[in-house]
Each structure stands twice: as C-alpha cells, then as structure tokens.
Design a protein around this motif. Structure first.
Motif, mmCIF file in Angstrom:
data_model
loop_
_atom_site.group_PDB
_atom_site.id
_atom_site.type_symbol
_atom_site.label_atom_id
_atom_site.label_comp_id
_atom_site.label_asym_id
_atom_site.label_seq_id
_atom_site.Cartn_x
_atom_site.Cartn_y
_atom_site.Cartn_z
ATOM 1 N N LEU A 61 0.833 -1.210 0.000
ATOM 2 C CA LEU A 61 0.000 0.000 0.000
ATOM 3 C C LEU A 61 0.866 1.259 0.000
ATOM 4 O O LEU A 61 0.560 2.234 -0.703
ATOM 5 C CB LEU A 61 -0.944 0.002 1.198
ATOM 6 C CG LEU A 61 -2.021 -1.088 1.190
ATOM 7 C CD1 LEU A 61 -2.813 -1.064 2.484
ATOM 8 C CD2 LEU A 61 -2.930 -0.951 -0.008
ATOM 9 N N ALA A 62 1.960 1.247 0.755
ATOM 10 C CA ALA A 62 2.865 2.404 0.796
ATOM 11 C C ALA A 62 3.494 2.644 -0.575
ATOM 12 O O ALA A 62 3.607 3.793 -1.023
ATOM 13 C CB ALA A 62 3.939 2.197 1.861
ATOM 14 N N ILE A 63 3.871 1.582 -1.260
ATOM 15 C CA ILE A 63 4.434 1.718 -2.612
ATOM 16 C C ILE A 63 3.372 2.266 -3.554
ATOM 17 O O ILE A 63 3.642 3.159 -4.370
ATOM 18 C CB ILE A 63 4.990 0.368 -3.112
ATOM 19 C CG1 ILE A 63 6.227 -0.014 -2.312
ATOM 20 C CG2 ILE A 63 5.299 0.427 -4.607
ATOM 21 C CD1 ILE A 63 6.693 -1.442 -2.542
ATOM 22 N N GLY A 64 2.162 1.725 -3.457
ATOM 23 C CA GLY A 64 1.065 2.214 -4.301
ATOM 24 C C GLY A 64 0.780 3.681 -4.071
ATOM 25 O O GLY A 64 0.556 4.436 -5.026
ATOM 26 N N ASP A 65 0.777 4.108 -2.807
ATOM 27 C CA ASP A 65 0.593 5.538 -2.485
ATOM 28 C C ASP A 65 1.711 6.366 -3.100
ATOM 29 O O ASP A 65 1.474 7.409 -3.707
ATOM 30 C CB ASP A 65 0.560 5.759 -0.965
ATOM 31 C CG ASP A 65 -0.768 5.374 -0.348
ATOM 32 O OD1 ASP A 65 -1.803 5.409 -1.053
ATOM 33 O OD2 ASP A 65 -0.770 5.042 0.849
ATOM 34 N N TYR A 66 2.935 5.901 -2.940
ATOM 35 C CA TYR A 66 4.100 6.615 -3.465
ATOM 36 C C TYR A 66 4.010 6.771 -4.988
ATOM 37 O O TYR A 66 4.333 7.827 -5.540
ATOM 38 C CB TYR A 66 5.387 5.871 -3.087
ATOM 39 C CG TYR A 66 6.630 6.492 -3.646
ATOM 40 C CD1 TYR A 66 7.215 7.609 -3.046
ATOM 41 C CD2 TYR A 66 7.229 5.978 -4.797
ATOM 42 C CE1 TYR A 66 8.352 8.190 -3.565
ATOM 43 C CE2 TYR A 66 8.378 6.550 -5.334
ATOM 44 C CZ TYR A 66 8.935 7.655 -4.711
ATOM 45 O OH TYR A 66 10.064 8.234 -5.230
#
Length: 160
Positions: A61-66
């Motif tokens: 999820l953090a990668i997707g947000d980034y």
C-alpha cells in the motif's frame, strides 16, 4: 459449495493469453498471504515472477501511495471473489494485524487464528514420504538412499 475453480480458471486464461502474446504471468501473492497460506494452489499463487513476494500488505500500500495509484484499487476491501465475503470475514483477522505480527512481532488478541493458518500452511498438509509406514515408505527410503549415494537403479511408479 464454494470451490477454488474460478481462481484456477483465471490462471488457465492468463497463461493462455500470455502464451498467445509471448508474455509472462505475474504472481501477485504477497508475504502476508503467503504467511498464512491464503492462496489457491495452481490459482492466484502461480506466476512466472513475483514482484510482491517479500512484501506485506502495508508495504505494498505504501508503494502504491508513493506511485500515486488510484485509492479505489489500493484500498478496496480484499475479498476472494468467490464467497461474497471479505478476507477478514474468512480469516478472522485483518491484514493490518497480520502485518504487525509479521514485521513488528506485535501479538494480536487473535494470535491463535494467525498461528492456526500459519501451521496449516507450513506443516499441516505436507506429507514426508520418508516417514510413511509400510511398503510405500520403505520403497521411498530405499530410492532416496540410492539417489544420495549416486545410484539410480530402476524404480518405477508401480513399485509404490
């Protein structure tokens, strides 16, 4: 009766399309799902490469947000698509709880559920043929001993 046939049919379709287009199939399983064995054998756990393999859900999820991926895809309630239930309904815990247990060693209230799934996935359904009793176990051990010493004398499936 709910079965995992749809997940396996999707994989057959994906591999057919990939083969027709000289492509590859991406395995989208992640560390959280793998930890508890939440995938379908020869279904969603299969692929030619697995870029999410070592990542828990919160890291994905953090990668997707980034990367700026649309929230409607990132934060959609996870579900198997076959039962009408969410993953949390089926498993009895959230990916947030599971990820905290895996990465931070934070013990959740429902630890016994996580351990039950982990045990089943890691040990519960595998059979060690070397420990089998009777004819099949003896033949398996005999073959394993011969292979370990470099011998490959004629064993056939019928021997088992």
């Amino acid at each position: 009766i709910t079965t995992n046939v749809p997940a396996r049919m999707r994989m057959v379709t994906l591999y057919s399309v990939a083969a027709a287009n000289h492509g590859r199939v991406v395995c989208t399983s992640n560390e959280s799902e793998t930890y508890v064995g939440y995938s379908t054998k020869w279904g969603d756990g299969v692929g030619d490469f697995a870029p999410l393999k070592g990542l828990v859900v919160r890291e994905i999820l953090a990668i997707g947000d980034y990367l700026g991926l649309p929230e409607r895809f990132l934060y959609k309630e996870p579900a198997d698509g076959m039962t009408g239930k969410t993953d949390q309904d089926i498993l009895g815990f959230t990916y947030e709880e599971l990820d905290s247990y895996i990465r931070d060693k934070k013990v959740p209230e429902n630890l016994e559920l996580i351990q039950k799934y982990f045990y089943h996935h890691q040990k519960g359904f595998r059979i060690d043929l070397r420990k089998c009793k009777g004819h099949a176990g003896a033949k398996w051990n005999e073959m394993a001993d011969q292979l370990a010493t470099g011998k490959r004398e004629g064993f056939k499936i019928a021997d088992f």
